[in-house]
Design a protein around this motif. Structure first.
Motif, PDB file in Angstrom:
ATOM      1  N   ARG A  53      93.187  83.343  28.117  1.00  0.00           N
ATOM      2  CA  ARG A  53      93.697  82.208  27.351  1.00  0.00           C
ATOM      3  C   ARG A  53      92.558  81.257  26.997  1.00  0.00           C
ATOM      4  O   ARG A  53      91.836  80.784  27.873  1.00  0.00           O
ATOM      5  N   PHE A  54      92.364  81.003  25.705  1.00  0.00           N
ATOM      6  CA  PHE A  54      91.373  79.990  25.339  1.00  0.00           C
ATOM      7  C   PHE A  54      92.004  78.608  25.502  1.00  0.00           C
ATOM      8  O   PHE A  54      93.216  78.435  25.439  1.00  0.00           O
ATOM      9  N   ILE A  55      91.148  77.617  25.727  1.00  0.00           N
ATOM     10  CA  ILE A  55      91.587  76.261  26.055  1.00  0.00           C
ATOM     11  C   ILE A  55      91.323  75.353  24.867  1.00  0.00           C
ATOM     12  O   ILE A  55      90.210  75.320  24.335  1.00  0.00           O
ATOM     13  N   THR A  56      92.342  74.630  24.439  1.00  0.00           N
ATOM     14  CA  THR A  56      92.215  73.693  23.336  1.00  0.00           C
ATOM     15  C   THR A  56      91.908  72.308  23.890  1.00  0.00           C
ATOM     16  O   THR A  56      92.674  71.760  24.688  1.00  0.00           O
ATOM     17  N   ILE A  57      90.782  71.732  23.473  1.00  0.00           N
ATOM     18  CA  ILE A  57      90.311  70.457  24.013  1.00  0.00           C
ATOM     19  C   ILE A  57      90.119  69.459  22.876  1.00  0.00           C
ATOM     20  O   ILE A  57      89.518  69.783  21.851  1.00  0.00           O
ATOM     21  N   THR A  58      90.629  68.262  23.082  1.00  0.00           N
ATOM     22  CA  THR A  58      90.417  67.157  22.149  1.00  0.00           C
ATOM     23  C   THR A  58      89.857  65.973  22.917  1.00  0.00           C
ATOM     24  O   THR A  58      89.731  66.024  24.151  1.00  0.00           O
ATOM     25  N   ALA A  59      89.550  64.898  22.210  1.00  0.00           N
ATOM     26  CA  ALA A  59      89.031  63.700  22.872  1.00  0.00           C
ATOM     27  C   ALA A  59      90.039  63.147  23.860  1.00  0.00           C
ATOM     28  O   ALA A  59      89.659  62.537  24.873  1.00  0.00           O
ATOM     29  N   GLU A  60      91.318  63.362  23.613  1.00  0.00           N
ATOM     30  CA  GLU A  60      92.361  62.828  24.488  1.00  0.00           C
ATOM     31  C   GLU A  60      92.521  63.636  25.777  1.00  0.00           C
ATOM     32  O   GLU A  60      93.169  63.158  26.722  1.00  0.00           O
ATOM     33  N   SER A  61      91.962  64.852  25.820  1.00  0.00           N
ATOM     34  CA  SER A  61      92.143  65.682  27.010  1.00  0.00           C
ATOM     35  C   SER A  61      90.860  65.809  27.830  1.00  0.00           C
ATOM     36  O   SER A  61      90.819  66.581  28.795  1.00  0.00           O
ATOM     37  N   LEU A  62      89.805  65.093  27.452  1.00  0.00           N
ATOM     38  CA  LEU A  62      88.559  65.160  28.217  1.00  0.00           C
ATOM     39  C   LEU A  62      88.728  64.498  29.581  1.00  0.00           C
ATOM     40  O   LEU A  62      89.443  63.510  29.708  1.00  0.00           O
TER      41      LEU A  62
END
Length: 333
Positions: free
Chosen positions: A324-333
């Motif tokens: 599973r690839f992980i989706t990362i945004t500024a809100e999830s750092l």
């Protein structure tokens, strides 16, 4: 009772502490009779670690990778190193970096070894020479696992993300999140099949979802800083109304710097791969919007699990589904 240490085991076995350290951490270079003494001593002292059957001798698993200067492959290499410390100490996981642009050198490293291999894990680009070398090794019965990208379509045990789905995901985010209507460009390193798979998914999404946000141009970067910066600069000149950028490969740091200098970083929705210090900072600055991380630590663990299963050291059947690839945004750092 205190936990026995290397000195206690060395005293019991009649060897030096350096020998104990090499045996228990699978570093090799120790005569079989000394390995047996160390393991027997550790068992007699109830050393709190899984210890192997000494009659097997050392079993070597080779890992071949490229580009040690990149964050992704450093993460992958470090993951193999860390995992190797938690498995049977008579299993040696040996990591080697080979030259990405030399298929002959890669093929030679696959075909030739100074010692018998229990398994081979490859994170290298594919080519006819590499494919032939993989087929040769596999024909001899050596388990071969491809990580990150496929070095051969034959004899494949592949561990990696669903790259077509990753490309479609990037396109989906751009179409949903772009700040205005207009053209989109993508960048990749075509030497890798997985990059081509990502671009195929990216293109397929736009074909299946036509609209005012359009995929218009593809640039080739070699995953190299200079070429990546130059290619993006060309795209910015070609499309002054650019609304979206997808980098299917590496060299994100160069792209981030170009966008930062151009003053257009916050206007262009930028999606790339791998969480690094550069991409983490770019997410916080608003220059990048989404990072798709392919979890090299999970890939290393799965690859070793498959080899250990193939050579009979575990009865647990590894998961064969894509990582599973992980989706990362500024809100999830």
């Amino acid at each position: 009772m205190t936990r026995p240490g290397y000195k206690d085991i060395a005293r019991q076995a009649g060897v030096g502490t350096a020998t104990v350290e090499r045996v228990l951490n699978g570093r090799g270079g120790v005569r079989p009779e000394l390995v047996e003494k160390v393991v027997i001593a550790a068992r007699s002292l109830n050393y709190p670690r899984i210890l192997p059957d000494t009659h097997r001798g050392l079993m070597r698993i080779d890992v071949l990778m490229v580009r040690p200067e990149t964050t992704f492959y450093r993460r992958l290499s470090r993951a193999f190193e860390q995992i190797s410390h938690s498995i049977d100490p008579l299993i040696v996981v040996h990591r080697t970096f080979v030259e990405e642009t030399s298929p002959k050198d890669i093929a030679r490293a696959i075909s030739q070894s100074d010692y018998p291999r229990a398994g081979l894990i490859l994170a290298v680009p594919n080519s006819p020479a590499v494919k032939a070398a993989v087929n040769e090794v596999a024909a001899k019965g050596t388990p071969v696992v491809h990580v990150v990208t496929r070095a051969s379509e034959d004899h494949v045990e592949f561990v990696g993300i669903d790259n077509h789905a990753a490309g479609r995901t990037a396109a989906h985010f751009i179409c949903r999140m772009a700040r205005t209507e207009g053209p989109v460009v993508a960048l990749c390193h075509p030497i890798y099949q997985v990059h081509r798979d990502r671009l195929r998914g990216f293109s397929d999404y736009f074909r299946d979802n036509p609209g005012p946000i359009r995929f218009e141009w593809l640039g080739f970067t070699r995953d190299e800083e200079h070429f990546s910066a130059e290619t993006l600069s060309i795209a910015l000149q070609k499309y002054p109304n650019l609304v979206g950028l997808y980098n299917a490969g590496g060299a994100n740091s160069a792209l981030i710097e170009v966008l930062r200098r151009s003053g257009r970083g916050r206007d262009i929705l930028f999606i790339g791969h791998e969480l690094t210090d550069y991409t983490r900072t770019a997410l916080r600055e608003g220059i990048m919007d989404v990072v798709l991380d392919q979890a090299p630590e999970a890939q290393a663990q799965r690859a070793l699990d498959i080899v250990l299963r193939r050579i009979g050291l575990t009865e647990i059947e590894p998961d064969r589904n894509p990582i599973r690839f992980i989706t990362i945004t500024a809100e999830s750092l």
